[in-house]
Design an enzyme around this catalytic site. Structure first.
Site, PDB file in Angstrom:
ATOM      1  N   HIS A   1       0.830  -1.199   0.000  1.00 55.33           N
ATOM      2  CA  HIS A   1       0.000   0.000   0.000  1.00 55.33           C
ATOM      3  C   HIS A   1       0.867   1.253   0.000  1.00 55.33           C
ATOM      4  CE1 HIS A   1      -3.156   2.866   0.897  1.00 55.33           C
ATOM      5  NE2 HIS A   1      -4.025   1.907   0.657  1.00 55.33           N
ATOM      6  N   HIS A   2       0.401   2.262  -0.729  1.00 52.84           N
ATOM      7  CA  HIS A   2       1.152   3.505  -0.863  1.00 52.84           C
ATOM      8  C   HIS A   2       1.311   4.239   0.475  1.00 52.84           C
ATOM      9  CE1 HIS A   2       3.209   6.451  -3.090  1.00 52.84           C
ATOM     10  NE2 HIS A   2       2.442   6.527  -4.148  1.00 52.84           N
ATOM     11  N   CYS A   3       0.468   3.968   1.448  1.00 51.97           N
ATOM     12  CA  CYS A   3       0.623   4.620   2.756  1.00 51.97           C
ATOM     13  C   CYS A   3       1.852   4.094   3.496  1.00 51.97           C
ATOM     14  CB  CYS A   3      -0.624   4.433   3.615  1.00 51.97           C
ATOM     15  SG  CYS A   3      -0.865   2.751   4.253  1.00 51.97           S
TER      16      CYS A   3
END
Length: 495
Positions: A136-138
């Site tokens: 995930h980009h987070c």
């Protein structure tokens, strides 16, 4: 328990605002040699987990947005859940691999678990196999995500030893405990902010430069408020994705740079511009000026910070000159475009915003940070990101990784995105498209390859000899100083 940065939190919240959309980043690593067994692969990865703490943590939302989401240990972590295995149908070529990638990246990661998956893919043509990493980009940006390959893989054919592991999950805080911890952070925030400001005031030249850059960049970035011209490249999205990819080499980019001038980023963006021109023409649309405005991520990492698992990016907005038919003139226009963007300091304005956001109550700044990154998505046509990968070959259980192919997520109204990744002298372009409205992603891929081939041909006509292949260092190093543009490469004469 670690707090997410405001930007990392924004990626998580943007996904919440768009039902079905996945904001995971990814890449494909293709290997030569026999595919490893599942237990063998599991044991190898288990031996590296202590080096990647985030892989055994999950994201927890803070009640009432009193603070950014936090990372907490996953008490029920199960490595087997995150390791998937599948096989391609015959003949196991590029199209079959791309179709699988689109399906894998269409599904959201489970928010109740650590936000990553590894897919081991059998059945590639030529006796090869692949590893698809989905994160995930987070959790990471493109540079930090690519750097994980240096942890999971080996620098030599001899497999490295595992790391001693005595991990025991810390108790997960209850909602009440989480709220109290955040309240304590809020109570100390004014002191932390004052301390940070005092440190800046002690360096008035730095303060003045930041202020000038922020104002200049803010004015330039205001173009994000101006809608782009209508085209088939923007509009409503489905939840599913298509995928395609193109190939080139660092040697080809070096040939073009030496003969026609420009940075590494200038050359690859000129090829991408050619690809979009071909895509528009194939759709019967006229490639005119001001039609394609790209969001170009810019890394804020200092040299040596590649291994920090976080998001450290700002962005620029670039209007690609798709109206120019001549490849040499197109490259010159791209070069002038990025020279101007650097001078206007758009990326620095974003950097100042993120610095300020780190010292303000999350409840107050979360809507602003989210709007800052969400607004451009409604007035841009595409996203183009360029990440420098490992320069030397890497290995998994003695099998050599022969290529790496990137993936960039798309969201809001952006129907097509392009990512670029260099690895051991190779250059790959990954094209992400909306399933319902971008069935022709391979047209863009072929257009990029044609655009690069035209530049190489023009460079050789100008008397530049072909650069030797198999030189991973050629054109790769990013000299100290300058900003990394398009997600990774520095927009300087060295890259």
């Amino acid at each position: 328990m670690d707090r997410m940065s405001p930007l990392s939190a924004a990626f998580l919240q943007m996904e919440d605002e768009q039902p079905g959309t996945s904001l995971a980043i990814s890449s494909i690593a293709v290997f030569a040699g026999p595919v490893p067994g599942q237990e063998q692969f599991r044991a190898t990865l288990a031996g590296r987990l202590p080096l990647i703490p985030r892989y055994r943590q999950k994201a927890r939302q803070v009640p009432l947005d009193l603070g950014p989401p936090v990372w907490v240990d996953a008490p029920d972590f199960n490595l087997d859940y995150h390791l998937r295995r599948t096989a391609l149908p015959a003949p196991g070529g590029d199209r079959e691999l791309a179709t699988l990638m689109g399906r894998i990246m269409s599904a959201r990661l489970d928010r109740d678990r650590p936000l990553w998956e590894y897919w081991l893919v059998e059945g590639l043509a030529g006796g090869r196999w692949a590893l698809i990493s989905k994160i995930h980009h987070c959790m990471v940006d493109g540079i930090a995500g690519t750097d994980l390959y240096r942890v999971v893989l080996d620098p030599t054919p001899k497999p490295g030893p595992g790391v001693p592991d005595d991990w025991q999950p810390k108790p997960e805080p209850s909602t009440a405990e989480l709220t109290l911890l955040v309240a304590r952070d809020l109570a100390t925030l004014p002191w932390q902010t004052t301390r940070a400001l005092a440190g800046t005031v002690r360096h008035p030249r730095t303060l003045g430069r930041l202020a000038r850059d922020a104002v200049r960049g803010g004015v330039a970035a205001s173009t994000a408020l101006v809608p782009t011209r209508a085209s088939s490249l923007t509009g409503e999205l489905s939840a599913e994705r298509r995928y395609a990819f193109a190939r080139s080499s660092v040697a080809d980019v070096t040939t073009v740079r030496h003969a026609l001038a420009g940075t590494f980023n200038d050359v690859v963006m000129a090829a991408v511009t050619a690809g979009f021109r071909a895509l528009l023409q194939s759709r019967g649309e006229q490639p005119t000026r001001h039609l394609i405005r790209s969001l170009v991520p810019v890394s804020l990492r200092a040299p040596g910070e590649e291994s920090i698992r976080d998001n450290r990016v700002s962005a620029m907005l670039a209007e690609l000159p798709v109206e120019i038919a001549d490849p040499v003139e197109r490259l010159a226009a791209v070069r002038a475009l990025f020279d101007r963007l650097k001078a206007e300091r758009e990326a620095e304005a974003g950097e100042v915003l993120l610095r300020v956001a780190g010292h303000e109550p999350f409840l107050a700044i979360a809507p602003g940070v989210r709007l800052t990154w969400h607004l451009p998505q409604r007035s841009i046509t595409t996203v183009t990101t360029d990440v420098p990968g490992p320069r030397q070959p890497l290995y998994a259980l003695g099998r050599r990784c022969v290529e790496m192919i990137p993936y960039v997520p798309i969201a809001a109204r952006v129907r097509v995105g392009v990512s670029m990744l260099t690895y051991a002298g190779r250059l790959a372009f990954g094209i992400t498209g909306d399933y319902d409205t971008a069935a022709d992603v391979w047209t863009l891929a072929r257009g990029i390859e044609t655009g690069m081939a035209e530049l190489v041909a023009a460079a050789r006509r100008d008397g530049q000899p072909a650069a030797p292949t198999g030189q991973p260092a050629a054109g790769q190093p990013a000299a100290p100083g300058g900003r990394r543009t398009a997600g990774g490469s520095r927009n300087t004469s060295s890259r």
